[in-house]
Write a protein that holds these residues in place. Structure first.
Motif, PDB file in Angstrom:
ATOM      1  N   MET A   1     -10.407  -5.629  -2.735  1.00 38.64           N
ATOM      2  CA  MET A   1      -9.581  -4.737  -1.918  1.00 38.64           C
ATOM      3  C   MET A   1      -8.149  -4.746  -2.448  1.00 38.64           C
ATOM      4  SD  MET A   1     -10.747  -5.348   2.029  1.00 38.64           S
ATOM      5  CE  MET A   1     -10.091  -7.006   2.075  1.00 38.64           C
ATOM      6  N   ASP A   2      -7.448  -3.661  -2.196  1.00 43.47           N
ATOM      7  CA  ASP A   2      -6.039  -3.522  -2.548  1.00 43.47           C
ATOM      8  C   ASP A   2      -5.329  -3.021  -1.291  1.00 43.47           C
ATOM      9  OD1 ASP A   2      -3.561  -3.085  -3.619  1.00 43.47           O
ATOM     10  OD2 ASP A   2      -4.217  -1.718  -5.196  1.00 43.47           O
ATOM     11  N   LEU A   3      -4.636  -3.925  -0.590  1.00 43.14           N
ATOM     12  CA  LEU A   3      -4.040  -3.621   0.705  1.00 43.14           C
ATOM     13  C   LEU A   3      -2.543  -3.414   0.560  1.00 43.14           C
ATOM     14  CD1 LEU A   3      -5.921  -6.307   2.844  1.00 43.14           C
ATOM     15  CD2 LEU A   3      -6.627  -3.980   2.281  1.00 43.14           C
ATOM     16  N   ARG A   4      -2.093  -2.236   0.970  1.00 44.94           N
ATOM     17  CA  ARG A   4      -0.671  -1.897   0.874  1.00 44.94           C
ATOM     18  C   ARG A   4      -0.182  -1.450   2.251  1.00 44.94           C
ATOM     19  NH1 ARG A   4      -1.052   1.760  -4.696  1.00 44.94           N
ATOM     20  NH2 ARG A   4      -2.589   0.431  -5.744  1.00 44.94           N
ATOM     21  N   GLU A   5      -0.367  -2.341   3.228  1.00 41.58           N
ATOM     22  CA  GLU A   5      -0.113  -1.968   4.620  1.00 41.58           C
ATOM     23  C   GLU A   5       1.087  -2.693   5.220  1.00 41.58           C
ATOM     24  OE1 GLU A   5      -4.506  -0.884   6.230  1.00 41.58           O
ATOM     25  OE2 GLU A   5      -4.167  -3.006   5.835  1.00 41.58           O
ATOM     26  N   GLY A   6       1.702  -3.614   4.529  1.00 37.80           N
ATOM     27  CA  GLY A   6       2.848  -4.340   5.065  1.00 37.80           C
ATOM     28  C   GLY A   6       3.999  -4.332   4.084  1.00 37.80           C
ATOM     29  N   THR A   7       4.903  -5.306   4.238  1.00 35.94           N
ATOM     30  CA  THR A   7       6.010  -5.405   3.292  1.00 35.94           C
ATOM     31  C   THR A   7       5.511  -5.861   1.930  1.00 35.94           C
ATOM     32  OG1 THR A   7       6.439  -7.672   4.034  1.00 35.94           O
ATOM     33  CG2 THR A   7       7.689  -5.903   5.092  1.00 35.94           C
ATOM     34  N   ASN A   8       4.346  -6.518   1.914  1.00 37.26           N
ATOM     35  CA  ASN A   8       3.786  -7.011   0.664  1.00 37.26           C
ATOM     36  C   ASN A   8       2.484  -6.306   0.327  1.00 37.26           C
ATOM     37  OD1 ASN A   8       5.929  -8.723   0.677  1.00 37.26           O
ATOM     38  ND2 ASN A   8       4.748 -10.616   0.670  1.00 37.26           N
ATOM     39  N   ARG A   9       2.122  -6.381  -0.943  1.00 35.69           N
ATOM     40  CA  ARG A   9       0.853  -5.835  -1.427  1.00 35.69           C
ATOM     41  C   ARG A   9      -0.091  -6.995  -1.688  1.00 35.69           C
ATOM     42  NH1 ARG A   9       0.082  -2.415  -7.098  1.00 35.69           N
ATOM     43  NH2 ARG A   9      -2.191  -2.156  -6.970  1.00 35.69           N
ATOM     44  N   LEU A  10      -1.324  -6.896  -1.165  1.00 37.12           N
ATOM     45  CA  LEU A  10      -2.308  -7.957  -1.318  1.00 37.12           C
ATOM     46  C   LEU A  10      -3.468  -7.470  -2.168  1.00 37.12           C
ATOM     47  CD1 LEU A  10      -0.687  -8.712   1.313  1.00 37.12           C
ATOM     48  CD2 LEU A  10      -2.757  -9.873   2.091  1.00 37.12           C
ATOM     49  N   LYS A  11      -3.700  -8.156  -3.282  1.00 34.89           N
ATOM     50  CA  LYS A  11      -4.872  -7.893  -4.109  1.00 34.89           C
ATOM     51  C   LYS A  11      -5.915  -8.959  -3.769  1.00 34.89           C
ATOM     52  CE  LYS A  11      -2.578  -5.587  -7.976  1.00 34.89           C
ATOM     53  NZ  LYS A  11      -2.369  -5.576  -9.461  1.00 34.89           N
ATOM     54  N   VAL A  12      -7.015  -8.505  -3.176  1.00 38.78           N
ATOM     55  CA  VAL A  12      -7.999  -9.414  -2.602  1.00 38.78           C
ATOM     56  C   VAL A  12      -9.277  -9.380  -3.425  1.00 38.78           C
ATOM     57  CG1 VAL A  12      -9.217 -10.059  -0.488  1.00 38.78           C
ATOM     58  CG2 VAL A  12      -7.030  -8.844  -0.353  1.00 38.78           C
ATOM     59  N   ALA A  13      -9.825 -10.563  -3.703  1.00 40.20           N
ATOM     60  CA  ALA A  13     -11.073 -10.671  -4.463  1.00 40.20           C
ATOM     61  C   ALA A  13     -12.133 -11.363  -3.611  1.00 40.20           C
ATOM     62  CB  ALA A  13     -10.846 -11.459  -5.752  1.00 40.20           C
ATOM     63  N   TYR A  14     -13.304 -10.749  -3.517  1.00 42.37           N
ATOM     64  CA  TYR A  14     -14.457 -11.335  -2.835  1.00 42.37           C
ATOM     65  C   TYR A  14     -15.675 -11.207  -3.739  1.00 42.37           C
ATOM     66  CZ  TYR A  14     -12.211 -11.007   1.837  1.00 42.37           C
ATOM     67  OH  TYR A  14     -11.393 -11.130   2.928  1.00 42.37           O
TER      68      TYR A  14
END
Length: 715
Positions: free
Chosen positions: A316-329
């Motif tokens: 996932m690539d989450l760009r919903e807050g002040t930070n960007r989170l690149k998530v691996a599952y």
């Protein structure tokens, strides 16, 4: 003589009736010494009919969804799939993510997060892992049917969760047309396309489907799109051995409009949350893959082994807050089931021994980067890494169950599951810190009774226990505890430390029945669950232009989940060649509350309406023409644990008109939604204590919409 496999699940008295009837006919033939004309009728059930028969043998609440009826209207998400299903609350919000709650499972999570409280499978093989259940691979147009075992009734599927098990069954070459083309379009920029093919080629069969969808969305900044492929290939080596390979891949991209207040929903429901709009928030699934195999070996007339293996990768690539989170599952799962039907102490018996395990891979974790230089991250430029953390987990369940006919038509169900769960999380940047690790053994017993008074009436009851571990990421993602700035590096103070969470457990008593009477087909279940350490999430920090939202999960004080689940389908009029009129109804009563909590007393748990009712009045003509009126009612919903504010109750009205050719070669329909243009909250993500203030907790439901679709099939 070997019976067709689906007949192994039929009540023995039905098989006995067939044998007796055959013997009687043979005796008559011998007396007359005449050969009557031979009439061959098949008693072998289809795969769908066998699945329905098997669900009716469960001494508890179940649902069966035939996608053929669902597809006579818009099919854009699981909210469309799970309509008119008692005991299931399914609501989508702005994208394909659907909040699904069964008996209070995942009651306060938003629709965009990985689903909590349910164990979900595709074709009986694991989709849910220690990180939850992503939504992007559950494209409804790939499905033949959906099977739901509510609550602890998912025991034989290896389910741990409070809500039970949901199995999404893909089409195969045996039930798919050689070629199908489908197109849907309508309001708010919605469009969806599919082309698929399936055939049986000797001992082999295949199915493949390509879909894509796009929409502008009802709210500002709620556009999205998705595209993917599903395929499977099966081969029967001989009557006793068969195997099937599965493949799913899908990409989705969704803008995130955020939550609104009740006043905003009433006056400007199409607006986006100002913070989300300023940040241009997005949620991307750049490409999820699910590859699996299931092999079945028939050992003899009464026993078989089923083995499965699954690889699941969902970044996932989450760009919903002040930070960007690149998530691996990435998960690897294995299943092994032994099913045997024989006699025990002279009584008919069916025994299932199953093992399923899911292991998160070492690459699971998050890299977090600054998106907007705001608040505590003001000294960093966008793109600066602020932290890395990993989370690992595994679930292993060994379950044994038995169905024994104590007396004619009286069945005793017993079962016991041994459960091992592991959760680990560790911060690896800016410094490596000692991991938080939990390892738990637990158990889940089950006992139930089912009595078939006659083919039109069945009563049941069960007492069961469920065990649900937390998601590995929830132990750190929503933590509001921070490491000290002891490294001399400013970003060290941004790194949250993990919070240990206990497994949620529930003991449930359920009674009910199902049958058919003069007023129609009915299904009724009543349940009462005592829940300990319930995993509840709450917003501990609201999103602003300077800070990101923080939603923390914690173990609650003891809670009670109890309710009533009722479905009824009534034939109102049968005019023969003039058509038929039927009324379908589904009612779910949900009473979920604390038990003497020190802070909230006996308050209602927020996020789900206490009363939820759906109905459909449908007219169908033998020529294929159909039309329906449908309605929905939801009572008000608490938006915080203090019960200080509520989303208002609402009622919706819709209609459908269409034509389904008797040869099933083509279909067309028009689906009208929210005809009175109601403004209402479709989902609620609760806060802690809003002190009676109207906070942004809800996603608005779509306004009035018109959708049309057509499909053509080559059989």
């Amino acid at each position: 003589m070997r019976l067709p496999q689906p007949l192994l699940f039929l009540p023995p008295r039905w098989l006995g009736f067939g044998v007796a009837l055959t013997i009687s006919h043979l005796a008559q033939a011998q007396e007359t010494l005449q050969l009557a004309p031979l009439q061959v009728t098949s008693t072998e059930l289809s795969e769908g009919e066998a699945a329905q028969a098997q669900l009716k043998q469960v001494p508890g609440g179940t649902n069966y969804v035939d996608m053929a009826s669902v597809e006579q209207g818009r099919v854009s998400s699981n909210e469309d799939v799970l309509k008119y299903q008692a005991g299931i609350y399914a609501k989508a919000a702005n994208n394909e993510g659907t909040k699904i709650s069964i008996r209070g499972s995942g009651i306060n999570r938003g629709p965009g997060s990985h689903a909590s409280g349910l164990y979900e499978t595709i074709d009986g093989l694991p989709l849910t892992g220690p990180g939850g259940t992503p939504y992007e691979l559950k494209d409804p147009l790939w499905l033949s049917r959906v099977e739901v075992l509510r609550g602890a009734n998912g025991f034989d599927r290896g389910a741990l969760a409070l809500g039970g098990a949901v199995n999404y069954v893909t089409r195969t070459g045996y039930d798919a047309p050689k070629l199908r083309v489908r197109y849907e379009a309508g309001s708010h920029g919605y469009a969806q396309r599919e082309i698929s093919s399936g055939q049986v080629l000797g001992d082999a069969d295949y199915y493949i489907s390509l879909t894509d969808a796009e929409y502008d969305g009802f709210q500002q900044q709620s556009a999205g799109s998705g595209k993917g492929v599903a395929a499977n290939f099966g081969y029967r080596f001989n009557p006793d051995l068969e195997t099937r390979f599965y493949f799913r891949y899908r990409e989705t991209a969704n803008d995130s409009p955020g939550k609104l207040t009740r006043q905003q929903i009433e006056h400007s429901p199409r607006a986006a949350n100002a913070v989300n709009l300023a940040r241009d928030s997005k949620r991307l699934q750049p490409g999820s893959t699910w590859i699996a195999n299931k092999t079945t070996l028939q050992l003899d007339d009464n026993a078989r082994i089923e083995a499965g293996l699954v690889y699941h990768d969902y970044p996932m690539d989450l760009r919903e807050g002040t930070n960007r989170l690149k998530v691996a599952y990435t998960d690897i799962s294995g299943t092994l089931n032994y099913i045997r039907q024989d006699t025990l102490l002279g009584r008919d018996s069916k025994t299932t021994v199953g093992l399923r395990t899911t292991q998160g891979m070492p690459n699971n974790g998050v890299s977090e980067y600054v998106r907007v230089p705001a608040g505590t991250t003001a000294t960093f430029a966008p793109g600066t890494k602020t932290r890395d953390y990993s989370y690992l987990g595994s679930d292993t369940v060994l379950h044994v169950s038995n169905d024994l006919e104590l007396l004619p038509d009286l069945w005793l169900t017993t079962g016991l599951a041994a459960i091992y769960t592991r959760r680990e999380t560790e911060v690896t940047y800016p410094e490596t810190h000692a991991p938080l690790s939990t390892h738990d053994w637990d158990y889940a017993p089950r006992v139930g009774l089912r009595y078939d008074f006659n083919p039109q009436l069945q009563m049941y009851g069960n007492l069961s226990r469920s065990v649900e571990p937390p998601h590995a990421w929830s132990m750190i993602w929503g933590s509001n505890k921070f490491f000290a700035k002891d490294s001399g590096r400013p970003e060290a103070g941004l790194t949250r430390e993990g919070v240990e969470l206990q497994n949620q457990t529930a003991t449930t008593l359920e009674v009910g029945g199902r049958g058919e009477a003069w007023f129609g087909q009915w299904d009724l279940a009543l349940y009462h669950s005592l829940v300990r350490h319930e995993l509840l999430s709450v917003e501990t920090q609201a999103a602003t232009l300077n800070t990101s939202q923080v939603v923390a999960e914690s173990n609650a004080s003891p809670t009670i989940h109890q309710g009533v689940e009722l479905s009824l389908t009534s034939p109102l009029w049968d005019g023969g060649n003039a058509g038929r009129l039927a009324l379908r109804q589904a009612y779910t009563y949900s009473n979920f509350h604390y038990r003497d909590d020190p802070r909230f007393g006996d308050n209602t748990l927020p996020g789900i309406p206490k009363h939820y009712y759906q109905t459909q009045l449908r007219y169908s003509h033998p020529s294929g023409f159909f039309s329906s009126l449908n309605g929905e009612y939801s009572s008000r919903v608490a938006v915080d644990y203090a019960n200080s504010y509520y989303a208002k109750a609402y009622g919706l009205l819709g209609a459908t008109i269409g034509y389904d050719a008797p040869k099933q070669d083509w279909q067309a329909w028009i689906d009208l939604r929210n005809l009175t243009n109601q403004r209402y909250a479709n989902t609620v993500t609760p806060g802690y204590d809003d002190h009676g203030n109207d906070m942004a907790r809800s996603t608005p439901g779509d306004g009035m919409g018109v959708y049309a679709g057509v499909s053509w099939s080559l059989r």
